[in-house]
Design a protein around this motif. Structure first.
Motif: not given
Length: 344
Positions: A84-92, A100-108
């Motif tokens: 599935k396509r998961v949109g991520l709006i990241l903080a800075g 961590h969000d990117i890694i979680s989405v890729v590895l899921s």
């Protein structure tokens, strides 16, 4: 395993970072030269992202990227077989806070559709590019200016921003994160070493992260001098221009308002019930019984990221100096991101 190459690629990325920091710049290869350049550019674009803080952050990530560590983390979840396509709006607010969000989405086994923070727009794309190369180009991802065509979203913002995001994404599966901060509870008999580790929890990343301690609860008879004495290793923080501006501003406000505060020329302690404190200020309060502490923590649980305390206090807490060393299983706002990604 669906993720075998991705896991090996992430392990190779960790080793690449370790090797990078073991070399001198005159021995860098092309990839390492690019990383060094982006670290320099990141600090120029965002002065909070000092070389020291970026190095600390990268080394922390690299230490987590072992095959066993990653597989043990993933083994707790039933990963999806359909992407599935998961949109991520990241903080800075701190370097690589969205990694961590990117890694979680890729590895899921999903596809991250990434909207970067303007404050952290250089390092994440390069690390993702390297990870993809080390994974035989098996990672599918997009970096976008505007989120479109997604199945779920994970977004991080301020409390005000979160209200807008909750409305905007009300018809989507989502995790919307808000402002959080961390607190420390002192027993009064902490060693100097423990209080020096607490200084790391307070001052690392200049106090800008949700895992930074901004409020301390201390017993009635504890002297504040012990805190100042053990924070001295961070005295040079005042030489950072943006931090110094915050310190000067807040000190001037307190003086004009005739507020009571304690000052050691680089940080101020203020007796205040507020959970969040301004940059360069640590709020503290005194307690008589542990029940008072537990009530405070329970009342503010939705705004507390983590609690730092000695184990014998019997609180749900972590040790001194551990706030900026989260594991792969540590989730922002205590919402299990991988569990969410497993069911979308």
């Amino acid at each position: 395993m669906l993720n075998e190459n991705k896991i090996l690629g992430l392990e190779k990325l960790g080793q690449f970072i370790i090797d990078f920091f073991s070399k001198k710049d005159d021995n860098y290869n092309e990839k390492e030269e690019r990383l060094a350049y982006l670290m320099t550019r990141s600090e120029i674009e965002n002065p909070w992202f000092t070389q020291e803080n970026q190095r600390y952050n990268l080394k922390q990530w690299a230490s987590l990227f072992t095959k066993n560590n990653i597989e043990n983390w993933l083994s707790k979840y039933q990963l999806s077989n359909s992407s599935k396509r998961v949109g991520l709006i990241l903080a800075g607010n701190i370097p690589l806070v969205g990694f961590h969000d990117i890694i979680s989405v890729v590895l899921s086994n999903h596809i991250p559709v990434i909207k970067l923070s303007s404050k952290d727009r250089l390092m994440l794309p390069y690390l993702l590019q390297l990870w993809n190369e080390f994974s035989n180009n098996e990672i599918e991802y997009q970096i976008v200016e505007r989120l479109e065509n997604f199945d779920a979203v994970i977004a991080t913002g301020s409390n005000n921003t979160a209200r807008y995001l909750e409305y905007y994404f009300k018809d989507n599966l989502s995790i919307i994160r808000k402002n959080r901060t961390s607190v420390a509870v002192l027993k009064g008999d902490e060693t100097d070493e423990e209080l020096q580790l607490l200084a790391d929890d307070i001052f690392r990343y200049y106090g800008l992260g949700c895992r930074n301690v901004t409020r301390i609860l201390i017993p009635n008879d504890m002297k504040l001098d012990r805190l100042f004495e053990n924070f001295i290793n961070y005295k040079d923080i005042i030489n950072h221009n943006k931090y110094a501006n915050n310190y000067d501003y807040n000190r001037a406000i307190y003086l004009l308002n005739q507020d009571l505060f304690w000052d050691n020329n680089f940080v101020m302690l203020k007796e205040d019930e507020k959970l969040f404190s301004p940059l360069s200020v640590i709020n503290f309060s005194r307690y008589e019984t542990l029940e008072e502490v537990k009530q405070f923590l329970d009342t503010n649980k939705d705004e507390i990221q983590t609690v730092v305390a000695k184990p014998e206090l019997g609180l749900e807490s972590i040790g001194f100096g551990e706030t900026q060393n989260p594991s792969l299983e540590t989730y922002a706002d205590n919402i299990d991101t991988m569990a969410f990604l497993s069911v979308i």
